[in-house]
Design a protein around this motif. Sequence first.
Motif, PDB file in Angstrom:
ATOM      1  N   PHE A 140       0.840  -1.195   0.000  1.00 49.46           N
ATOM      2  CA  PHE A 140       0.000   0.000   0.000  1.00 49.46           C
ATOM      3  C   PHE A 140       0.877   1.248   0.000  1.00 49.46           C
ATOM      4  O   PHE A 140       1.810   1.370   0.777  1.00 49.46           O
ATOM      5  CB  PHE A 140      -0.902  -0.006   1.234  1.00 49.46           C
ATOM      6  N   ARG A 141       0.563   2.178  -0.896  1.00 52.47           N
ATOM      7  CA  ARG A 141       1.292   3.444  -1.004  1.00 52.47           C
ATOM      8  C   ARG A 141       0.296   4.598  -1.105  1.00 52.47           C
ATOM      9  O   ARG A 141      -0.882   4.401  -1.392  1.00 52.47           O
ATOM     10  CB  ARG A 141       2.184   3.476  -2.262  1.00 52.47           C
ATOM     11  N   SER A 142       0.796   5.811  -0.908  1.00 54.48           N
ATOM     12  CA  SER A 142      -0.030   6.994  -1.104  1.00 54.48           C
ATOM     13  C   SER A 142      -0.570   6.961  -2.536  1.00 54.48           C
ATOM     14  O   SER A 142       0.165   6.655  -3.464  1.00 54.48           O
ATOM     15  CB  SER A 142       0.817   8.249  -0.881  1.00 54.48           C
ATOM     16  N   GLY A 143      -1.836   7.235  -2.694  1.00 50.66           N
ATOM     17  CA  GLY A 143      -2.479   7.139  -4.009  1.00 50.66           C
ATOM     18  C   GLY A 143      -3.320   5.886  -4.138  1.00 50.66           C
ATOM     19  O   GLY A 143      -4.184   5.796  -5.001  1.00 50.66           O
ATOM     20  N   ASP A 144      -3.052   4.881  -3.287  1.00 49.65           N
ATOM     21  CA  ASP A 144      -3.887   3.681  -3.248  1.00 49.65           C
ATOM     22  C   ASP A 144      -5.088   3.980  -2.366  1.00 49.65           C
ATOM     23  O   ASP A 144      -5.080   4.931  -1.578  1.00 49.65           O
ATOM     24  CB  ASP A 144      -3.106   2.495  -2.686  1.00 49.65           C
ATOM     25  N   GLN A 145      -6.101   3.141  -2.486  1.00 44.60           N
ATOM     26  CA  GLN A 145      -7.328   3.411  -1.762  1.00 44.60           C
ATOM     27  C   GLN A 145      -7.972   2.107  -1.310  1.00 44.60           C
ATOM     28  O   GLN A 145      -8.101   1.164  -2.095  1.00 44.60           O
ATOM     29  CB  GLN A 145      -8.271   4.165  -2.692  1.00 44.60           C
ATOM     30  N   PRO A 192     -14.118   2.286   5.007  1.00 46.81           N
ATOM     31  CA  PRO A 192     -12.777   2.871   5.103  1.00 46.81           C
ATOM     32  C   PRO A 192     -12.878   4.354   5.451  1.00 46.81           C
ATOM     33  O   PRO A 192     -13.860   5.008   5.142  1.00 46.81           O
ATOM     34  CB  PRO A 192     -12.179   2.667   3.714  1.00 46.81           C
ATOM     35  N   GLN A 193     -11.840   4.866   6.092  1.00 47.89           N
ATOM     36  CA  GLN A 193     -11.788   6.271   6.447  1.00 47.89           C
ATOM     37  C   GLN A 193     -10.923   7.013   5.436  1.00 47.89           C
ATOM     38  O   GLN A 193     -10.227   6.403   4.637  1.00 47.89           O
ATOM     39  CB  GLN A 193     -11.226   6.408   7.865  1.00 47.89           C
ATOM     40  N   LYS A 194     -10.957   8.322   5.504  1.00 46.77           N
ATOM     41  CA  LYS A 194     -10.126   9.130   4.606  1.00 46.77           C
ATOM     42  C   LYS A 194      -8.696   9.161   5.104  1.00 46.77           C
ATOM     43  O   LYS A 194      -8.440   9.098   6.292  1.00 46.77           O
ATOM     44  CB  LYS A 194     -10.679  10.546   4.505  1.00 46.77           C
ATOM     45  N   GLY A 195      -7.772   9.252   4.159  1.00 47.18           N
ATOM     46  CA  GLY A 195      -6.360   9.346   4.511  1.00 47.18           C
ATOM     47  C   GLY A 195      -5.492   8.827   3.389  1.00 47.18           C
ATOM     48  O   GLY A 195      -5.973   8.218   2.445  1.00 47.18           O
ATOM     49  N   THR A 196      -4.193   9.058   3.515  1.00 47.90           N
ATOM     50  CA  THR A 196      -3.267   8.635   2.469  1.00 47.90           C
ATOM     51  C   THR A 196      -2.523   7.355   2.825  1.00 47.90           C
ATOM     52  O   THR A 196      -1.882   6.756   1.981  1.00 47.90           O
ATOM     53  CB  THR A 196      -2.228   9.737   2.165  1.00 47.90           C
ATOM     54  N   SER A 197      -2.605   6.931   4.092  1.00 46.10           N
ATOM     55  CA  SER A 197      -1.889   5.723   4.499  1.00 46.10           C
ATOM     56  C   SER A 197      -2.875   4.600   4.802  1.00 46.10           C
ATOM     57  O   SER A 197      -4.062   4.831   5.025  1.00 46.10           O
ATOM     58  CB  SER A 197      -1.036   5.995   5.735  1.00 46.10           C
ATOM     59  N   PHE A 198      -2.347   3.384   4.844  1.00 45.22           N
ATOM     60  CA  PHE A 198      -3.164   2.228   5.203  1.00 45.22           C
ATOM     61  C   PHE A 198      -3.735   2.417   6.609  1.00 45.22           C
ATOM     62  O   PHE A 198      -4.916   2.180   6.854  1.00 45.22           O
ATOM     63  CB  PHE A 198      -2.319   0.951   5.125  1.00 45.22           C
ATOM     64  N   GLU A 199      -2.892   2.871   7.534  1.00 43.72           N
ATOM     65  CA  GLU A 199      -3.318   3.055   8.907  1.00 43.72           C
ATOM     66  C   GLU A 199      -4.438   4.086   9.014  1.00 43.72           C
ATOM     67  O   GLU A 199      -5.387   3.901   9.771  1.00 43.72           O
ATOM     68  CB  GLU A 199      -2.129   3.466   9.788  1.00 43.72           C
ATOM     69  N   PRO A 232      10.475  -0.364   0.337  1.00 43.14           N
ATOM     70  CA  PRO A 232       9.578  -0.676   1.445  1.00 43.14           C
ATOM     71  C   PRO A 232       8.760   0.538   1.836  1.00 43.14           C
ATOM     72  O   PRO A 232       9.209   1.675   1.700  1.00 43.14           O
ATOM     73  CB  PRO A 232      10.510  -1.081   2.579  1.00 43.14           C
ATOM     74  N   ASN A 233       7.587   0.270   2.337  1.00 49.31           N
ATOM     75  CA  ASN A 233       6.675   1.332   2.754  1.00 49.31           C
ATOM     76  C   ASN A 233       7.150   2.015   4.005  1.00 49.31           C
ATOM     77  O   ASN A 233       7.758   1.512   4.847  1.00 49.31           O
ATOM     78  CB  ASN A 233       5.287   0.751   2.965  1.00 49.31           C
TER      79      ASN A 233
END
Length: 102
Positions: A53-58, A68-75, A101-102
Amino acid sequence: MKRQHPTADDVRQKILADISAARENMVRIRSGDVAADMDAERSTCSSAMKTLFRSGDQISELPKGRPPQKGTSFEAQTGGQNYAGGNLVILYARRTDRSQPN
């Protein structure tokens, strides 16, 4: 002799191959589908998906029907939860660099 399940690295390689082979800009991957295709454990698939998972993934779906909640990270998108079910669905951006690596 007991059959060995695929490792997280095996699962990551399969997901990376699926992302590379896609024609769409976003590639939908469901943990349960990967587990079934590879005869892998769902928790192994979910963990492998998280590492890619990277920024830009959803995240489009979470196990147990949680949104899912809003945000750029998996966490951020999981609210800090470590979901390991078959209904984890991630839309991966096809052109994102996943070599580091992430």
